[in-house]
Scaffold this motif. Structure first.
Motif, PDB file in Angstrom:
ATOM      1  N   VAL A  74      -1.637  -1.228  -6.338  1.00  0.00           N
ATOM      2  CA  VAL A  74      -2.107  -0.028  -5.646  1.00  0.00           C
ATOM      3  C   VAL A  74      -3.496  -0.274  -5.065  1.00  0.00           C
ATOM      4  O   VAL A  74      -3.814   0.171  -3.960  1.00  0.00           O
ATOM      5  CB  VAL A  74      -2.127   1.173  -6.605  1.00  0.00           C
ATOM      6  N   SER A  75      -4.331  -1.004  -5.809  1.00  0.00           N
ATOM      7  CA  SER A  75      -5.676  -1.332  -5.330  1.00  0.00           C
ATOM      8  C   SER A  75      -5.624  -2.078  -4.003  1.00  0.00           C
ATOM      9  O   SER A  75      -6.390  -1.785  -3.075  1.00  0.00           O
ATOM     10  CB  SER A  75      -6.400  -2.183  -6.377  1.00  0.00           C
ATOM     11  N   GLU A  76      -4.705  -3.031  -3.883  1.00  0.00           N
ATOM     12  CA  GLU A  76      -4.576  -3.788  -2.643  1.00  0.00           C
ATOM     13  C   GLU A  76      -4.075  -2.903  -1.498  1.00  0.00           C
ATOM     14  O   GLU A  76      -4.488  -3.058  -0.350  1.00  0.00           O
ATOM     15  CB  GLU A  76      -3.632  -4.965  -2.844  1.00  0.00           C
ATOM     16  N   VAL A  77      -3.182  -1.955  -1.826  1.00  0.00           N
ATOM     17  CA  VAL A  77      -2.700  -1.025  -0.808  1.00  0.00           C
ATOM     18  C   VAL A  77      -3.847  -0.146  -0.313  1.00  0.00           C
ATOM     19  O   VAL A  77      -4.021   0.064   0.898  1.00  0.00           O
ATOM     20  CB  VAL A  77      -1.563  -0.155  -1.379  1.00  0.00           C
ATOM     21  N   ILE A  78      -4.648   0.366  -1.250  1.00  0.00           N
ATOM     22  CA  ILE A  78      -5.789   1.213  -0.890  1.00  0.00           C
ATOM     23  C   ILE A  78      -6.799   0.417  -0.071  1.00  0.00           C
ATOM     24  O   ILE A  78      -7.340   0.911   0.936  1.00  0.00           O
ATOM     25  CB  ILE A  78      -6.460   1.781  -2.156  1.00  0.00           C
ATOM     26  N   SER A  84      -8.285  -0.382   7.447  1.00  0.00           N
ATOM     27  CA  SER A  84      -7.669  -0.020   8.720  1.00  0.00           C
ATOM     28  C   SER A  84      -8.474   1.055   9.457  1.00  0.00           C
ATOM     29  O   SER A  84      -8.289   1.265  10.647  1.00  0.00           O
ATOM     30  CB  SER A  84      -6.236   0.475   8.496  1.00  0.00           C
ATOM     31  N   VAL A  85      -9.363   1.733   8.725  1.00  0.00           N
ATOM     32  CA  VAL A  85     -10.230   2.750   9.348  1.00  0.00           C
ATOM     33  C   VAL A  85     -11.452   2.040   9.930  1.00  0.00           C
ATOM     34  O   VAL A  85     -12.117   1.267   9.237  1.00  0.00           O
ATOM     35  CB  VAL A  85     -10.676   3.796   8.306  1.00  0.00           C
ATOM     36  N   PRO A  86     -11.758   2.268  11.206  1.00  0.00           N
ATOM     37  CA  PRO A  86     -12.914   1.593  11.825  1.00  0.00           C
ATOM     38  C   PRO A  86     -14.197   1.807  11.025  1.00  0.00           C
ATOM     39  O   PRO A  86     -14.484   2.930  10.579  1.00  0.00           O
ATOM     40  CB  PRO A  86     -13.009   2.256  13.209  1.00  0.00           C
ATOM     41  N   ARG A  87     -14.945   0.745  10.831  1.00  0.00           N
ATOM     42  CA  ARG A  87     -16.183   0.813  10.063  1.00  0.00           C
ATOM     43  C   ARG A  87     -17.176   1.781  10.685  1.00  0.00           C
ATOM     44  O   ARG A  87     -17.989   2.407   9.983  1.00  0.00           O
ATOM     45  CB  ARG A  87     -16.807  -0.588   9.995  1.00  0.00           C
ATOM     46  N   SER A 136     -23.202  11.239   1.778  1.00  0.00           N
ATOM     47  CA  SER A 136     -23.421  10.140   0.847  1.00  0.00           C
ATOM     48  C   SER A 136     -22.252   9.161   0.971  1.00  0.00           C
ATOM     49  O   SER A 136     -21.247   9.457   1.629  1.00  0.00           O
ATOM     50  CB  SER A 136     -23.503  10.664  -0.592  1.00  0.00           C
ATOM     51  N   ARG A 137     -22.369   7.997   0.327  1.00  0.00           N
ATOM     52  CA  ARG A 137     -21.272   7.023   0.398  1.00  0.00           C
ATOM     53  C   ARG A 137     -20.000   7.586  -0.222  1.00  0.00           C
ATOM     54  O   ARG A 137     -18.903   7.407   0.311  1.00  0.00           O
ATOM     55  CB  ARG A 137     -21.672   5.717  -0.304  1.00  0.00           C
ATOM     56  N   LEU A 138     -20.153   8.276  -1.349  1.00  0.00           N
ATOM     57  CA  LEU A 138     -18.995   8.869  -2.005  1.00  0.00           C
ATOM     58  C   LEU A 138     -18.350   9.922  -1.119  1.00  0.00           C
ATOM     59  O   LEU A 138     -17.115   9.973  -0.975  1.00  0.00           O
ATOM     60  CB  LEU A 138     -19.401   9.483  -3.346  1.00  0.00           C
ATOM     61  N   GLN A 139     -19.173  10.791  -0.517  1.00  0.00           N
ATOM     62  CA  GLN A 139     -18.647  11.828   0.375  1.00  0.00           C
ATOM     63  C   GLN A 139     -17.975  11.210   1.599  1.00  0.00           C
ATOM     64  O   GLN A 139     -16.956  11.731   2.078  1.00  0.00           O
ATOM     65  CB  GLN A 139     -19.778  12.762   0.810  1.00  0.00           C
ATOM     66  N   SER A 140     -18.525  10.117   2.095  1.00  0.00           N
ATOM     67  CA  SER A 140     -17.929   9.450   3.257  1.00  0.00           C
ATOM     68  C   SER A 140     -16.530   8.944   2.942  1.00  0.00           C
ATOM     69  O   SER A 140     -15.614   9.071   3.753  1.00  0.00           O
ATOM     70  CB  SER A 140     -18.812   8.284   3.706  1.00  0.00           C
ATOM     71  N   TYR A 141     -16.365   8.396   1.735  1.00  0.00           N
ATOM     72  CA  TYR A 141     -15.038   7.930   1.329  1.00  0.00           C
ATOM     73  C   TYR A 141     -14.087   9.104   1.133  1.00  0.00           C
ATOM     74  O   TYR A 141     -12.946   9.093   1.595  1.00  0.00           O
ATOM     75  CB  TYR A 141     -15.138   7.117   0.032  1.00  0.00           C
ATOM     76  N   VAL A 142     -14.562  10.139   0.432  1.00  0.00           N
ATOM     77  CA  VAL A 142     -13.692  11.265   0.062  1.00  0.00           C
ATOM     78  C   VAL A 142     -13.275  12.080   1.273  1.00  0.00           C
ATOM     79  O   VAL A 142     -12.104  12.458   1.417  1.00  0.00           O
ATOM     80  CB  VAL A 142     -14.391  12.161  -0.982  1.00  0.00           C
ATOM     81  N   VAL A 147     -12.997   8.648   5.082  1.00  0.00           N
ATOM     82  CA  VAL A 147     -12.210   7.412   5.055  1.00  0.00           C
ATOM     83  C   VAL A 147     -10.851   7.605   4.392  1.00  0.00           C
ATOM     84  O   VAL A 147      -9.806   7.327   4.993  1.00  0.00           O
ATOM     85  CB  VAL A 147     -13.000   6.288   4.348  1.00  0.00           C
ATOM     86  N   LEU A 148     -10.844   8.078   3.147  1.00  0.00           N
ATOM     87  CA  LEU A 148      -9.590   8.153   2.397  1.00  0.00           C
ATOM     88  C   LEU A 148      -8.531   9.052   3.050  1.00  0.00           C
ATOM     89  O   LEU A 148      -7.349   8.675   3.062  1.00  0.00           O
ATOM     90  CB  LEU A 148      -9.864   8.612   0.957  1.00  0.00           C
ATOM     91  N   PRO A 149      -8.907  10.233   3.589  1.00  0.00           N
ATOM     92  CA  PRO A 149      -7.858  11.042   4.241  1.00  0.00           C
ATOM     93  C   PRO A 149      -7.153  10.318   5.383  1.00  0.00           C
ATOM     94  O   PRO A 149      -5.958  10.536   5.610  1.00  0.00           O
ATOM     95  CB  PRO A 149      -8.643  12.267   4.756  1.00  0.00           C
ATOM     96  N   GLN A 150      -7.880   9.443   6.101  1.00  0.00           N
ATOM     97  CA  GLN A 150      -7.264   8.719   7.214  1.00  0.00           C
ATOM     98  C   GLN A 150      -6.370   7.575   6.747  1.00  0.00           C
ATOM     99  O   GLN A 150      -5.525   7.095   7.500  1.00  0.00           O
ATOM    100  CB  GLN A 150      -8.351   8.168   8.137  1.00  0.00           C
ATOM    101  N   THR A 151      -6.570   7.133   5.507  1.00  0.00           N
ATOM    102  CA  THR A 151      -5.758   6.020   5.007  1.00  0.00           C
ATOM    103  C   THR A 151      -4.387   6.477   4.523  1.00  0.00           C
ATOM    104  O   THR A 151      -3.476   5.647   4.394  1.00  0.00           O
ATOM    105  CB  THR A 151      -6.463   5.312   3.837  1.00  0.00           C
ATOM    106  N   PHE A 152      -4.209   7.780   4.251  1.00  0.00           N
ATOM    107  CA  PHE A 152      -2.972   8.250   3.642  1.00  0.00           C
ATOM    108  C   PHE A 152      -1.744   7.915   4.496  1.00  0.00           C
ATOM    109  O   PHE A 152      -0.703   7.531   3.982  1.00  0.00           O
ATOM    110  CB  PHE A 152      -3.041   9.756   3.397  1.00  0.00           C
TER     111      PHE A 152
END
Length: 248
Positions: A118-122, A128-131, A143-149, A152-157
């Protein structure tokens, strides 16, 4: 051989002994749900670690993934089964080794093992999301955590849902490893039936019960893959876009 598989008497006995298979089915389903939850939570954390700039966090993720992906699941479960009670005895300071339940062993076994995948999938989904989107979120005060939450993460789903469902399918089938340590799961109870009566109908019914769990997941994978190929429609944001722009 074929006559034995179609023998009504054997099938009658098999259906009469279904209670043990249903008991194993219930335990297997519990292990699947708990193991899947563990693998998703731990896998997401490790996946995020693998994309950070911290060498320490990336190193932790890499070591974990390489270890669990390159050692057999049965060996890991046997180690937990044999060494786990001794480790718990040392940690808790008890006089005797602390035995763990089959449910706990199954959950930890398949959960920790599939967390590596799962880690590799994530990680793949995050990459895949542009930096630039992550950096733009930081520039806006996230913050970095907020940026991921939130960014970034919603676009990876959309990218990761099909492979995550495939991992769930593999996790269901890997719960059969509990049969090696007399875990009372579906495969173990089917083995007991076949060993007692010598009828392969026990394995056939085990396949049917595994199919009941796996088939809905397989259908979900196909639906998600088909949905991911559809062109997304623009959303209407009040004050920003209009229905005309959406249709265009």
């Amino acid at each position: 051989m074929l006559d034995g598989l179609l023998d009504p008497m054997r099938w009658s006995l098999t259906f009469a002994e279904m209670d043990s298979l249903w008991t194993g089915f219930a335990l297997t389903l519990k292990v699947v749900l708990a193991g899947l939850a563990l693998s998703l939570v731990l896998g997401t954390i490790l996946g995020v670690f693998s994309t950070t700039r911290s060498r320490v966090l990336r190193g932790i993720s890499r070591v974990y993934v390489e270890f669990f992906q390159n050692t057999p699941l049965p060996v890991q479960v046997f180690f937990m089964y044999m060494a786990g009670p001794k480790l718990l005895q040392a940690i808790l300071g008890t006089a005797d080794p602390v035995r763990t339940s089959a449910f706990a062993l199954g959950t930890l076994g398949v959960g920790l093992y599939h967390a590596a995948y799962v880690s590799e999938v994530i990680r793949t989904g995050i990459e895949s999301v542009p930096r630039g989107q992550f950096e733009a979120a930081l520039s806006q005060g996230f913050s970095r955590l907020q940026s991921y939450v939130y960014i970034v993460l919603p676009q990876t789903f959309k990218v990761i849902l099909p492979p995550l469902c495939n991992q769930a399918l593999n996790l269901v089938k890997n719960t059969s490893v509990l049969a090696l340590i007399a875990g009372g799961d579906l495969m173990y109870n089917a083995d007991n039936f076949v060993s007692t009566y010598g009828y392969l109908q026990g394995y056939i019914m085990a396949c049917v019960l595994y199919f009941i769990i796996c088939f809905p997941l397989a259908i979900l994978v196909q639906w998600l893959e088909a949905r991911s190929k559809k062109r997304p429609r623009a959303k209407v944001i009040p004050g920003v876009t209009t229905e005309t722009a959406k249709e265009a």
